[in-house]
Design an enzyme around this catalytic site. Sequence first.
Site, mmCIF file in Angstrom:
data_model
loop_
_atom_site.group_PDB
_atom_site.id
_atom_site.type_symbol
_atom_site.label_atom_id
_atom_site.label_comp_id
_atom_site.label_asym_id
_atom_site.label_seq_id
_atom_site.Cartn_x
_atom_site.Cartn_y
_atom_site.Cartn_z
ATOM 1 N N PRO A 19 30.193 79.163 63.196
ATOM 2 C CA PRO A 19 29.147 78.900 64.195
ATOM 3 C C PRO A 19 29.032 80.106 65.120
ATOM 4 C CG PRO A 19 31.154 77.677 64.729
ATOM 5 C CD PRO A 19 31.398 78.340 63.405
ATOM 6 N N MET A 20 27.821 80.645 65.272
ATOM 7 C CA MET A 20 27.623 81.838 66.094
ATOM 8 C C MET A 20 26.404 81.644 66.984
ATOM 9 S SD MET A 20 28.561 84.844 63.311
ATOM 10 C CE MET A 20 27.836 83.987 61.888
ATOM 11 N N CYS A 102 35.598 79.146 72.012
ATOM 12 C CA CYS A 102 34.646 80.060 72.640
ATOM 13 C C CYS A 102 35.117 80.446 74.037
ATOM 14 C CB CYS A 102 33.266 79.415 72.712
ATOM 15 S SG CYS A 102 32.019 80.502 73.443
ATOM 16 N N HIS A 173 41.049 80.568 64.662
ATOM 17 C CA HIS A 173 40.728 81.980 64.878
ATOM 18 C C HIS A 173 42.037 82.670 65.240
ATOM 19 C CE1 HIS A 173 37.757 85.101 66.704
ATOM 20 N NE2 HIS A 173 38.870 85.680 66.322
ATOM 21 N N GLY A 214 38.593 85.074 61.660
ATOM 22 C CA GLY A 214 38.844 86.256 62.464
ATOM 23 C C GLY A 214 39.063 87.501 61.627
#
Length: 334
Positions: A19-20, A102, A173, A214
């Site tokens: 998701p970005m 995030c 991540h 990552g």
Amino acid sequence: MTENKRYNLHQSARLSCAPMMDWTDRFCRYFHRLMSRETLLYTEMVTAPALVRGGALHLLDYAPEEHPIALQLGGSDPEELAKAAELGADAGYDEINLNCGCPSDRVQSGAFGAVLMQSPELVADCVAAMRENVDVDVTVKCRIGVDDQEPRDILPDFLDKIRAAGCDRVTIHARKAWLQGLSPKENRDIPPLDYDLVHQMKAEFGDMHISLNGGVATLKDAQAHLEAGVDGVMVGRAAYHQPGNVLVGADQAIFDRDTGLTAEEAVLAMLPFIDDEMRKGTRLHQITRHMLGAFAGRPGARQWRRTLSEGAHKSGAGSDLVLEALDQVRMRAA
């Protein structure tokens, strides 16, 4: 409620697109799905308050062709997240994912995202509340820790608590997030990667499906991590900027399936979608901005990008411009 086919997400999550924010919108996902039929796709993060309090249900829009697809939620209130998860499940999403990774300021101010690494009990409460409200998978995306936390101490405790709450699939991540002193962009690059720790977590939590995220830039990187023992690999920026290198061929390499299109075939398959969207009022550049990296590293890639970048904003621009840009690639490949 939307009814869909049930997917084996433990299988689909062998490879996923991260998701970005501002990137993995429905136009991006549609394009990515053409190149890989099997890869699990994630939405941009959608905040639970936006859905529950703001009524912004348009944020849940997607095309049926995007399945398997996961909705990532941001929030920290169990009751609100449970309601948002229900809205997502009712919209037909195959998975609901909680963002615990995030590091942006606006996420911290809402007391969710990576800051939740400091509150594993709260995360467990959120997971339990969501699971009670939906019958699709509830998963978590996290960091290995934040700020001065010692990842080798806190990460096992974090995983233990969310597992006890009913989460059996997590994406880690492999970097810390520094909530003070680093920007979100810097947090994607500066904290060192600790792949060994993620692999160690898989060894210790063998009953959980653990994906690594990552710094994974190629399909070979993804295959190497899978062979080393993790259950899945999530690719972020590389899948966005070089989708032809990461997603084209992924179905064969990762899933042993002869599905998915070449970059050129995917561009051609986008044309009816573009025409249909433009009839609804979508501007061409809203779609083509996600297609700029389709031919990265190939002859004609620069001309492809330039043609779309300079022309897609112009009045009257449509799918003919995409064909014009594709011709630039074809000419240089001949």
